[in-house]
Design a protein around this motif. Sequence first.
Motif, PDB file in Angstrom:
ATOM      1  N   GLY A 163      10.087  54.611  18.987  1.00 23.98           N
ATOM      2  CA  GLY A 163       9.095  53.378  18.597  1.00 23.98           C
ATOM      3  C   GLY A 163       9.722  52.186  18.586  1.00 23.98           C
ATOM      4  N   ALA A 164      10.262  51.663  19.685  1.00 25.99           N
ATOM      5  CA  ALA A 164      10.865  50.372  19.830  1.00 25.99           C
ATOM      6  C   ALA A 164       9.907  49.196  19.268  1.00 25.99           C
ATOM      7  CB  ALA A 164      11.422  50.174  21.369  1.00 25.99           C
ATOM      8  N   ALA A 165       8.710  49.475  19.651  1.00 23.30           N
ATOM      9  CA  ALA A 165       7.659  48.347  19.539  1.00 23.30           C
ATOM     10  C   ALA A 165       7.826  48.095  17.985  1.00 23.30           C
ATOM     11  CB  ALA A 165       6.582  48.625  19.636  1.00 23.30           C
ATOM     12  N   ARG A 166       8.208  48.768  16.994  1.00 28.92           N
ATOM     13  CA  ARG A 166       8.117  48.698  15.579  1.00 28.92           C
ATOM     14  C   ARG A 166       9.351  47.667  15.185  1.00 28.92           C
ATOM     15  NH1 ARG A 166       9.815  53.266  11.992  1.00 28.92           N
ATOM     16  NH2 ARG A 166      11.240  53.974  13.773  1.00 28.92           N
ATOM     17  N   PHE A 167      10.079  47.614  15.957  1.00 31.63           N
ATOM     18  CA  PHE A 167      11.183  46.541  15.636  1.00 31.63           C
ATOM     19  C   PHE A 167      10.987  45.096  16.009  1.00 31.63           C
ATOM     20  CE2 PHE A 167      12.778  51.009  15.272  1.00 31.63           C
ATOM     21  CZ  PHE A 167      12.939  50.957  14.005  1.00 31.63           C
ATOM     22  N   GLU A 168       9.911  44.949  17.241  1.00 28.72           N
ATOM     23  CA  GLU A 168       9.442  44.008  17.933  1.00 28.72           C
ATOM     24  C   GLU A 168       9.379  42.693  16.991  1.00 28.72           C
ATOM     25  OE1 GLU A 168       9.423  40.739  20.441  1.00 28.72           O
ATOM     26  OE2 GLU A 168      10.336  42.810  20.881  1.00 28.72           O
ATOM     27  N   PRO A 169       8.690  42.678  16.024  1.00 29.65           N
ATOM     28  CA  PRO A 169       8.620  41.726  14.845  1.00 29.65           C
ATOM     29  C   PRO A 169       9.739  41.091  14.357  1.00 29.65           C
ATOM     30  CG  PRO A 169       7.063  43.247  14.591  1.00 29.65           C
ATOM     31  CD  PRO A 169       7.821  43.958  15.671  1.00 29.65           C
ATOM     32  N   MET A 170      10.808  41.916  13.990  1.00 24.31           N
ATOM     33  CA  MET A 170      11.954  41.393  13.576  1.00 24.31           C
ATOM     34  C   MET A 170      12.901  40.757  14.708  1.00 24.31           C
ATOM     35  SD  MET A 170      14.094  44.987  12.805  1.00 24.31           S
ATOM     36  CE  MET A 170      15.862  44.354  12.504  1.00 24.31           C
ATOM     37  N   ARG A 171      12.878  41.413  15.925  1.00 18.21           N
ATOM     38  CA  ARG A 171      13.317  40.491  17.115  1.00 18.21           C
ATOM     39  C   ARG A 171      12.841  39.224  17.344  1.00 18.21           C
ATOM     40  NH1 ARG A 171      13.579  45.685  19.360  1.00 18.21           N
ATOM     41  NH2 ARG A 171      11.802  45.348  20.558  1.00 18.21           N
ATOM     42  N   ALA A 172      11.424  39.194  17.277  1.00 19.01           N
ATOM     43  CA  ALA A 172      10.777  37.853  17.376  1.00 19.01           C
ATOM     44  C   ALA A 172      11.020  37.015  16.381  1.00 19.01           C
ATOM     45  CB  ALA A 172       9.084  38.284  17.273  1.00 19.01           C
ATOM     46  N   ALA A 173      11.240  37.486  15.047  1.00 23.27           N
ATOM     47  CA  ALA A 173      11.645  36.436  14.223  1.00 23.27           C
ATOM     48  C   ALA A 173      12.961  35.982  14.389  1.00 23.27           C
ATOM     49  CB  ALA A 173      11.381  36.973  12.713  1.00 23.27           C
ATOM     50  N   PHE A 174      13.779  36.599  14.885  1.00 23.75           N
ATOM     51  CA  PHE A 174      15.129  36.117  15.160  1.00 23.75           C
ATOM     52  C   PHE A 174      15.231  35.328  16.180  1.00 23.75           C
ATOM     53  CE2 PHE A 174      19.077  36.649  17.938  1.00 23.75           C
ATOM     54  CZ  PHE A 174      20.015  36.198  16.829  1.00 23.75           C
ATOM     55  N   ARG A 175      14.389  35.293  17.178  1.00 21.91           N
ATOM     56  CA  ARG A 175      14.184  34.468  18.462  1.00 21.91           C
ATOM     57  C   ARG A 175      13.806  33.164  17.711  1.00 21.91           C
ATOM     58  NH1 ARG A 175      12.312  38.985  21.126  1.00 21.91           N
ATOM     59  NH2 ARG A 175      10.252  38.577  20.865  1.00 21.91           N
TER      60      ARG A 175
END
Length: 209
Positions: A163-175
């Motif tokens: 479920g990699a998509a679950r962790f996309e919001p945290m990566r987006a916040a980092f970017r």
Amino acid sequence: MRRTCRRCLRPESFCVCDGVVPVQTRTRVVLLQHPREARLAICSAWLTRIALENAELHRGVRFEDDARVTELASAPGAALLYPGGDSAASRAGAPPPILFVVDGTWVQAEKMLAANPRLSALPRLAIAPPAPSGYAGLRREPSAHCLSTLEAVAYALADLEGGAARFEPMRAAFRRMVELQLACSRDGRRAPRHRAPARPRGEAAGSGG
């Protein structure tokens, strides 16, 4: 005095909390942060802590006498996210109950592990980053496989739990955090290095402020 977001501990104009809803994971992520890392403007470990429901952050260098860290490190199946171990992808569907992550420069991380033989002896899990670090010129990494703490945790959990998509919001916040910091450096503004008072050591991540 600049107003500070009580959640991400950044000046409100640099807040990246929007869209970050704590993700529930089977693995408890335990972040061990070197004290010097906590003072940097880009502090991805804290953002990791608030982005994961089942996470803790402990600050220090030596944890051999820390009751909570010792308890967690002694749990059956506990592992350490660090290069040189088995691939996290090889554990897909069978994640460790506890995953320790050392937050600091590589020199600091090596010294912390040397000072904590109980942690250093844990089975190690490694990741193969699918892309270069999102630091994007803000912070130079020693080699291509090096990532921020947040990126490493997000990729490891995606390998372990799917479920990699679950962790996309945290990566987006980092970017977004990196983009704001780069904009600050380009227009000559003072970098937001000062942070709000630290939360209690080991406070578990949650949806609160």
